[in-house]
Design a protein around this motif. Sequence first.
Motif, PDB file in Angstrom:
ATOM      1  N   LYS A   3       0.828  -1.207   0.000  1.00  0.00           N
ATOM      2  CA  LYS A   3       0.000   0.000   0.000  1.00  0.00           C
ATOM      3  C   LYS A   3       0.864   1.259   0.000  1.00  0.00           C
ATOM      4  CE  LYS A   3      -3.845  -0.180   2.255  1.00  0.00           C
ATOM      5  NZ  LYS A   3      -4.898  -0.164   3.313  1.00  0.00           N
ATOM      6  N   ALA A   4       1.926   1.255   0.812  1.00  0.00           N
ATOM      7  CA  ALA A   4       2.823   2.409   0.857  1.00  0.00           C
ATOM      8  C   ALA A   4       3.538   2.593  -0.473  1.00  0.00           C
ATOM      9  CB  ALA A   4       3.839   2.244   1.991  1.00  0.00           C
ATOM     10  N   ALA A   5       4.012   1.487  -1.052  1.00  0.00           N
ATOM     11  CA  ALA A   5       4.740   1.575  -2.312  1.00  0.00           C
ATOM     12  C   ALA A   5       3.851   2.133  -3.420  1.00  0.00           C
ATOM     13  CB  ALA A   5       5.269   0.198  -2.708  1.00  0.00           C
ATOM     14  N   ARG A   6       2.599   1.721  -3.453  1.00  0.00           N
ATOM     15  CA  ARG A   6       1.689   2.209  -4.491  1.00  0.00           C
ATOM     16  C   ARG A   6       1.439   3.707  -4.334  1.00  0.00           C
ATOM     17  NH1 ARG A   6      -1.174   0.283  -8.968  1.00  0.00           N
ATOM     18  NH2 ARG A   6       0.362  -1.385  -8.662  1.00  0.00           N
ATOM     19  N   ILE A   7       1.301   4.169  -3.094  1.00  0.00           N
ATOM     20  CA  ILE A   7       1.127   5.610  -2.862  1.00  0.00           C
ATOM     21  C   ILE A   7       2.342   6.370  -3.366  1.00  0.00           C
ATOM     22  CG2 ILE A   7       1.101   7.380  -1.042  1.00  0.00           C
ATOM     23  CD1 ILE A   7      -0.753   5.500   0.543  1.00  0.00           C
ATOM     24  N   VAL A   8       3.524   5.886  -3.029  1.00  0.00           N
ATOM     25  CA  VAL A   8       4.769   6.548  -3.428  1.00  0.00           C
ATOM     26  C   VAL A   8       4.907   6.571  -4.948  1.00  0.00           C
ATOM     27  CG1 VAL A   8       7.296   6.362  -3.351  1.00  0.00           C
ATOM     28  CG2 VAL A   8       5.953   6.042  -1.267  1.00  0.00           C
ATOM     29  N   GLU A   9       4.666   5.438  -5.579  1.00  0.00           N
ATOM     30  CA  GLU A   9       4.804   5.354  -7.039  1.00  0.00           C
ATOM     31  C   GLU A   9       3.776   6.236  -7.744  1.00  0.00           C
ATOM     32  OE1 GLU A   9       6.161   0.716  -6.496  1.00  0.00           O
ATOM     33  OE2 GLU A   9       4.311   1.167  -7.598  1.00  0.00           O
ATOM     34  N   ASP A  10       2.521   6.181  -7.292  1.00  0.00           N
ATOM     35  CA  ASP A  10       1.472   6.965  -7.943  1.00  0.00           C
ATOM     36  C   ASP A  10       1.721   8.466  -7.798  1.00  0.00           C
ATOM     37  OD1 ASP A  10       0.238   4.646  -8.724  1.00  0.00           O
ATOM     38  OD2 ASP A  10      -1.412   4.771  -7.279  1.00  0.00           O
ATOM     39  N   ALA A  11       2.191   8.880  -6.615  1.00  0.00           N
ATOM     40  CA  ALA A  11       2.478  10.297  -6.394  1.00  0.00           C
ATOM     41  C   ALA A  11       3.622  10.759  -7.294  1.00  0.00           C
ATOM     42  CB  ALA A  11       2.818  10.542  -4.929  1.00  0.00           C
ATOM     43  N   HIS A  12       4.631   9.915  -7.422  1.00  0.00           N
ATOM     44  CA  HIS A  12       5.760  10.268  -8.288  1.00  0.00           C
ATOM     45  C   HIS A  12       5.326  10.325  -9.749  1.00  0.00           C
ATOM     46  CE1 HIS A  12       8.272   9.600  -4.769  1.00  0.00           C
ATOM     47  NE2 HIS A  12       9.281  10.102  -5.447  1.00  0.00           N
ATOM     48  N   LEU A  13       4.557   9.342 -10.183  1.00  0.00           N
ATOM     49  CA  LEU A  13       4.096   9.356 -11.566  1.00  0.00           C
ATOM     50  C   LEU A  13       3.274  10.608 -11.869  1.00  0.00           C
ATOM     51  CD1 LEU A  13       3.096   5.627 -12.218  1.00  0.00           C
ATOM     52  CD2 LEU A  13       4.862   6.953 -13.405  1.00  0.00           C
ATOM     53  N   ALA A  14       2.445  11.009 -10.918  1.00  0.00           N
ATOM     54  CA  ALA A  14       1.583  12.171 -11.136  1.00  0.00           C
ATOM     55  C   ALA A  14       2.400  13.417 -11.447  1.00  0.00           C
ATOM     56  CB  ALA A  14       0.704  12.402  -9.908  1.00  0.00           C
ATOM     57  N   VAL A  15       3.512  13.594 -10.766  1.00  0.00           N
ATOM     58  CA  VAL A  15       4.314  14.797 -10.997  1.00  0.00           C
ATOM     59  C   VAL A  15       5.306  14.593 -12.130  1.00  0.00           C
ATOM     60  CG1 VAL A  15       6.085  14.285  -9.257  1.00  0.00           C
ATOM     61  CG2 VAL A  15       5.607  16.651  -9.852  1.00  0.00           C
ATOM     62  N   MET A  16       5.856  13.389 -12.288  1.00  0.00           N
ATOM     63  CA  MET A  16       6.861  13.155 -13.320  1.00  0.00           C
ATOM     64  C   MET A  16       6.265  13.219 -14.718  1.00  0.00           C
ATOM     65  SD  MET A  16       8.956  10.103 -11.373  1.00  0.00           S
ATOM     66  CE  MET A  16      10.384   9.960 -12.473  1.00  0.00           C
ATOM     67  N   GLN A  17       4.993  12.873 -14.854  1.00  0.00           N
ATOM     68  CA  GLN A  17       4.340  12.893 -16.165  1.00  0.00           C
ATOM     69  C   GLN A  17       4.115  14.305 -16.699  1.00  0.00           C
ATOM     70  OE1 GLN A  17       0.961  10.435 -15.142  1.00  0.00           O
ATOM     71  NE2 GLN A  17       1.873   8.588 -16.011  1.00  0.00           N
ATOM     72  N   THR A  18       4.353  15.320 -15.890  1.00  0.00           N
ATOM     73  CA  THR A  18       4.178  16.707 -16.341  1.00  0.00           C
ATOM     74  C   THR A  18       5.395  17.220 -17.106  1.00  0.00           C
ATOM     75  OG1 THR A  18       5.051  17.702 -14.301  1.00  0.00           O
ATOM     76  CG2 THR A  18       2.706  17.155 -14.341  1.00  0.00           C
ATOM     77  N   PHE A  19       6.487  16.444 -17.136  1.00  0.00           N
ATOM     78  CA  PHE A  19       7.721  16.888 -17.791  1.00  0.00           C
ATOM     79  C   PHE A  19       7.894  16.208 -19.147  1.00  0.00           C
ATOM     80  CE2 PHE A  19       8.346  17.420 -13.265  1.00  0.00           C
ATOM     81  CZ  PHE A  19       8.982  18.665 -13.161  1.00  0.00           C
ATOM     82  N   ALA A  20       8.499  16.934 -20.093  1.00  0.00           N
ATOM     83  CA  ALA A  20       8.771  16.390 -21.424  1.00  0.00           C
ATOM     84  C   ALA A  20      10.266  16.492 -21.732  1.00  0.00           C
ATOM     85  CB  ALA A  20       7.968  17.151 -22.474  1.00  0.00           C
ATOM     86  N   GLY A  21      10.709  15.674 -22.680  1.00  0.00           N
ATOM     87  CA  GLY A  21      12.092  15.759 -23.129  1.00  0.00           C
ATOM     88  C   GLY A  21      13.110  15.222 -22.155  1.00  0.00           C
ATOM     89  N   ILE A  22      12.713  14.276 -21.326  1.00  0.00           N
ATOM     90  CA  ILE A  22      13.603  13.726 -20.300  1.00  0.00           C
ATOM     91  C   ILE A  22      14.380  12.532 -20.851  1.00  0.00           C
ATOM     92  CG2 ILE A  22      13.710  12.722 -17.990  1.00  0.00           C
ATOM     93  CD1 ILE A  22      12.772  15.678 -18.103  1.00  0.00           C
ATOM     94  N   ASP A  23      15.684  12.515 -20.594  1.00  0.00           N
ATOM     95  CA  ASP A  23      16.531  11.401 -21.018  1.00  0.00           C
ATOM     96  C   ASP A  23      16.625  10.303 -19.957  1.00  0.00           C
ATOM     97  OD1 ASP A  23      17.389  12.532 -23.560  1.00  0.00           O
ATOM     98  OD2 ASP A  23      18.527  13.973 -22.356  1.00  0.00           O
ATOM     99  N   ILE A  24      16.620  10.695 -18.695  1.00  0.00           N
ATOM    100  CA  ILE A  24      16.726   9.743 -17.580  1.00  0.00           C
ATOM    101  C   ILE A  24      16.195  10.414 -16.327  1.00  0.00           C
ATOM    102  CG2 ILE A  24      19.089  10.445 -16.980  1.00  0.00           C
ATOM    103  CD1 ILE A  24      19.634   7.472 -16.254  1.00  0.00           C
ATOM    104  N   ALA A  25      15.655   9.608 -15.414  1.00  0.00           N
ATOM    105  CA  ALA A  25      15.158  10.142 -14.148  1.00  0.00           C
ATOM    106  C   ALA A  25      15.807   9.424 -12.985  1.00  0.00           C
ATOM    107  CB  ALA A  25      13.638  10.010 -14.054  1.00  0.00           C
TER     108      ALA A  25
END
Length: 368
Positions: free
Chosen positions: A66-88
């Motif tokens: 449950k904790a891992a899913r919260i962490v991953e979903d929160a990160h995806l929500a903000v990371m998907q707002t960026f374009a042109g990324i080579d690596i994170a």
Amino acid sequence: MLQAGVVTALGTMSGTSLDGVDAAVLQTDGEAIYGFGPSDYRAYTGQEQEILKMHFGRWQEDDCTKAARIVEDAHLAVMQTFAGIDIAGFHGQTLAHDPSSGRTHQCGDGTRLACALGYRVAWDFRSADVAEGGQGAPLAPFYHFALAKWIKADAPIAFLNLGGVGNITWVDPACNDPADPAALLAFDTGPANAPMNDLMLKRRGVGYDEKGALAATGQIDPTIVAAFMTHPYFSAAAPKSLDRDDFAHLNTAVDALGDADALATLADAVVQSVSAALALCPTQPMQLLVTGGGRYNETLMSGLAQALPCSVAPVEAVGLDGDMLEAQAFAFLAVRAARGLPLSSPQTTGVPHPMTGGTISPPFKVAG
């Protein structure tokens, strides 16, 4: 393979204060900084914070789904707002850290993020260091070295990160390589915002003491602070690191105090622990540059300025973004990890030799 030269890297950070996920773009080749890009932030909800707190102290073999899913979903929500990324670079969320037993746990699956985002994700930065006998923390010092070069520091300086736990990096910018034994010394200073934030949440139902305003009206209990500073951690040689709850007894010690006095006492405990940390540095830094949420606490910053022999200023004083510096650090480390460059050294984590680390997940597509 990551292309040669300067790349566009996205870094993320979710600290032990559990306020949310910072994300920031950095232009770098993994050795120097070439520019800063956009940044964003995604706050954790109160319910998410409670669930994550319930998982503090849990290890990989525990059920942290449950904790891992919260962490991953929160990160995806903000990371998907960026374009042109080579690596994170994905730090995950530290749930438990006990390097003396060879264990550390940052929950979150970087492979899931890579598949969803469509580019490489570097993650699990600490495990290799801990497996080799290092502390696995702090990991920002190699980035602090690059920042010292970026701001053209001409004398030793120190970066103090005041998150849930405090950590300091002493930098000699005269060196050319962060792995040089004379270039860095880094270690955790002691508790920082975590005890104060926990007290505010428990007693007043809010996440923090805004600007340290309530602490400013309180009286320090010197007996509690003096007892706190007798802990053997403060006289132990650096490098060294802490878990968020290693000083949980500090909150118990202020139980009998009123809110303002308790906060004033906790703030002074932070000040005294930082003062003890400076005494362990190779030389007195020209300046202490403060990053992390603690730099907004005016009571804390005033206490540091009064107690320390060097100048104290937020990192914004030299043109840096203190809200995003830790996220930028993991962008920098992602590139270093992809290129096999050291992320830590004997002077930053106590690992026996400079070493790289991290797992690089390519964006595999899951069939079906």
